[in-house]
Design a protein around this motif. Structure first.
Motif, PDB file in Angstrom:
ATOM      1  N   UNK A 168     -28.649  -1.832  12.917  1.00  0.00           N
ATOM      2  CA  UNK A 168     -28.534  -0.386  13.026  1.00  0.00           C
ATOM      3  C   UNK A 168     -27.412   0.127  12.122  1.00  0.00           C
ATOM      4  N   UNK A 169     -27.636   1.288  11.552  1.00  0.00           N
ATOM      5  CA  UNK A 169     -26.591   1.937  10.770  1.00  0.00           C
ATOM      6  C   UNK A 169     -25.548   2.482  11.738  1.00  0.00           C
ATOM      7  N   UNK A 170     -24.297   2.128  11.520  1.00  0.00           N
ATOM      8  CA  UNK A 170     -23.195   2.660  12.330  1.00  0.00           C
ATOM      9  C   UNK A 170     -22.034   2.994  11.410  1.00  0.00           C
ATOM     10  N   UNK A 171     -21.104   3.761  11.933  1.00  0.00           N
ATOM     11  CA  UNK A 171     -19.885   4.089  11.189  1.00  0.00           C
ATOM     12  C   UNK A 171     -19.008   2.854  11.194  1.00  0.00           C
ATOM     13  N   UNK A 172     -18.673   2.329  10.023  1.00  0.00           N
ATOM     14  CA  UNK A 172     -17.874   1.112   9.894  1.00  0.00           C
ATOM     15  C   UNK A 172     -16.546   1.456   9.233  1.00  0.00           C
ATOM     16  N   UNK A 173     -15.492   0.842   9.722  1.00  0.00           N
ATOM     17  CA  UNK A 173     -14.161   1.083   9.158  1.00  0.00           C
ATOM     18  C   UNK A 173     -13.351  -0.202   9.279  1.00  0.00           C
ATOM     19  N   UNK A 174     -12.567  -0.499   8.258  1.00  0.00           N
ATOM     20  CA  UNK A 174     -11.707  -1.685   8.301  1.00  0.00           C
ATOM     21  C   UNK A 174     -10.372  -1.371   7.649  1.00  0.00           C
ATOM     22  N   UNK A 175      -9.331  -1.997   8.180  1.00  0.00           N
ATOM     23  CA  UNK A 175      -7.978  -1.871   7.654  1.00  0.00           C
ATOM     24  C   UNK A 175      -7.448  -3.275   7.379  1.00  0.00           C
ATOM     25  N   UNK A 176      -6.971  -3.493   6.161  1.00  0.00           N
ATOM     26  CA  UNK A 176      -6.376  -4.775   5.793  1.00  0.00           C
ATOM     27  C   UNK A 176      -4.986  -4.536   5.223  1.00  0.00           C
ATOM     28  N   UNK A 177      -4.199  -5.577   5.209  1.00  0.00           N
ATOM     29  CA  UNK A 177      -2.850  -5.462   4.644  1.00  0.00           C
ATOM     30  C   UNK A 177      -2.536  -6.662   3.763  1.00  0.00           C
ATOM     31  N   UNK A 178      -1.616  -6.442   2.862  1.00  0.00           N
ATOM     32  CA  UNK A 178      -1.023  -7.511   2.055  1.00  0.00           C
ATOM     33  C   UNK A 178       0.458  -7.179   1.928  1.00  0.00           C
ATOM     34  N   UNK A 179       1.279  -8.200   1.815  1.00  0.00           N
ATOM     35  CA  UNK A 179       2.719  -8.009   1.669  1.00  0.00           C
ATOM     36  C   UNK A 179       3.158  -8.633   0.355  1.00  0.00           C
ATOM     37  N   UNK A 180       3.928  -7.877  -0.419  1.00  0.00           N
ATOM     38  CA  UNK A 180       4.487  -8.371  -1.674  1.00  0.00           C
ATOM     39  C   UNK A 180       6.003  -8.409  -1.514  1.00  0.00           C
ATOM     40  N   UNK A 181       6.580  -9.591  -1.717  1.00  0.00           N
ATOM     41  CA  UNK A 181       8.028  -9.755  -1.640  1.00  0.00           C
ATOM     42  C   UNK A 181       8.577  -9.912  -3.048  1.00  0.00           C
ATOM     43  N   UNK A 182       9.555  -9.084  -3.364  1.00  0.00           N
ATOM     44  CA  UNK A 182      10.208  -9.099  -4.673  1.00  0.00           C
ATOM     45  C   UNK A 182      11.652  -9.567  -4.500  1.00  0.00           C
ATOM     46  N   UNK A 183      12.191 -10.312  -5.478  1.00  0.00           N
ATOM     47  CA  UNK A 183      13.606 -10.690  -5.397  1.00  0.00           C
ATOM     48  C   UNK A 183      14.479  -9.434  -5.256  1.00  0.00           C
ATOM     49  N   UNK A 184      15.571  -9.541  -4.534  1.00  0.00           N
ATOM     50  CA  UNK A 184      16.429  -8.391  -4.219  1.00  0.00           C
ATOM     51  C   UNK A 184      16.857  -7.614  -5.455  1.00  0.00           C
ATOM     52  N   UNK A 185      17.264  -8.320  -6.518  1.00  0.00           N
ATOM     53  CA  UNK A 185      17.740  -7.619  -7.716  1.00  0.00           C
ATOM     54  C   UNK A 185      16.603  -6.865  -8.411  1.00  0.00           C
ATOM     55  N   UNK A 186      15.410  -7.406  -8.381  1.00  0.00           N
ATOM     56  CA  UNK A 186      14.239  -6.748  -8.983  1.00  0.00           C
ATOM     57  C   UNK A 186      13.853  -5.533  -8.150  1.00  0.00           C
ATOM     58  N   UNK A 187      13.854  -5.717  -6.843  1.00  0.00           N
ATOM     59  CA  UNK A 187      13.514  -4.604  -5.950  1.00  0.00           C
ATOM     60  C   UNK A 187      14.500  -3.455  -6.133  1.00  0.00           C
ATOM     61  N   UNK A 188      15.788  -3.781  -6.208  1.00  0.00           N
ATOM     62  CA  UNK A 188      16.818  -2.758  -6.404  1.00  0.00           C
ATOM     63  C   UNK A 188      16.620  -2.019  -7.729  1.00  0.00           C
ATOM     64  N   UNK A 189      16.346  -2.764  -8.787  1.00  0.00           N
ATOM     65  CA  UNK A 189      16.104  -2.167 -10.097  1.00  0.00           C
ATOM     66  C   UNK A 189      14.889  -1.238 -10.055  1.00  0.00           C
ATOM     67  N   UNK A 190      13.809  -1.700  -9.432  1.00  0.00           N
ATOM     68  CA  UNK A 190      12.595  -0.879  -9.333  1.00  0.00           C
ATOM     69  C   UNK A 190      12.852   0.398  -8.536  1.00  0.00           C
ATOM     70  N   UNK A 191      13.630   0.290  -7.461  1.00  0.00           N
ATOM     71  CA  UNK A 191      13.958   1.484  -6.670  1.00  0.00           C
ATOM     72  C   UNK A 191      14.754   2.482  -7.499  1.00  0.00           C
ATOM     73  N   UNK A 192      15.696   1.996  -8.296  1.00  0.00           N
ATOM     74  CA  UNK A 192      16.505   2.880  -9.147  1.00  0.00           C
ATOM     75  C   UNK A 192      15.633   3.605 -10.163  1.00  0.00           C
ATOM     76  N   UNK A 193      14.587   2.948 -10.621  1.00  0.00           N
ATOM     77  CA  UNK A 193      13.693   3.522 -11.630  1.00  0.00           C
ATOM     78  C   UNK A 193      12.482   4.214 -10.994  1.00  0.00           C
ATOM     79  N   UNK A 194      12.513   4.439  -9.690  1.00  0.00           N
ATOM     80  CA  UNK A 194      11.380   5.028  -8.947  1.00  0.00           C
ATOM     81  C   UNK A 194      10.093   4.239  -9.179  1.00  0.00           C
TER      82      UNK A 194
END
Length: 159
Positions: free
Chosen positions: A23-49
């Motif tokens: 039967x046709x029904x309303x289907x919905x799914x939610x998935x996640x992924x996590x990306x971990x960046x080294x602290x210095x890279x993350x800080x640099x990226x945050x500074x550069x938006x």
């Protein structure tokens, strides 16, 4: 209760699932992924938006995730090709150095969209990796998982 693989036919061969009688029904799914960046890279990226020479990381990953979800039937051999009715990708900073990607896919159909949501989250994560790898190869993609699905035979919600 005996569990069986859904993509194996009576001869034990790979097969696409026959959804013709579902039967046709309303289907919905939610998935996640996590990306971990080294602290210095993350800080640099945050500074550069989160802007790099390759472009804006977050916005590019969102577009890539949606594109990936739309192409799931071409990428995963036994997935049905689906015309998604909606797909969203949200990227949040949950912890310092960590981006959590959420992909939600929905459709009114005879089959679910879990693979589309998982593919969208995965492609968004891979795009972040690609855009940031010049800064460090010490980037980790982890916890690609289904968070919830509704509208099929069995609804699911991760606790």
């Amino acid at each position: 209760m005996m569990m069986e693989l859904s993509h194996i036919n009576s001869k034990g061969e790979p097969s696409i699932v026959d959804v013709g009688t579902k039967q046709v029904t309303r289907r919905k799914a939610l998935a996640q992924a996590v990306v971990t960046l080294p602290a210095e890279i993350f800080s640099l990226l945050q500074q550069e938006s989160f802007a790099t020479k390759k472009g804006p990381v977050i916005q590019t990953a969102i577009i890539a995730g949606i594109m990936g979800a739309k192409k799931t039937g071409e990428l995963i051999p036994l997935c049905h090709p689906l015309g998604l009715e909606n797909c969203t990708v949200d990227i949040e900073i949950k912890n310092p150095g960590e981006l959590t990607i959420y992909c939600t896919a929905s459709i009114e159909a005879k089959t679910g969209v879990e693979m589309e949501a998982l593919t969208g989250a995965s492609v968004a994560a891979l795009t972040i990796y690609d855009m940031c790898k010049a800064l460090s190869q010490d980037i980790v993609i982890r916890e690609i998982k289904l968070m919830e699905k509704t509208g099929g035979k069995n609804d699911f919600k991760r606790g």
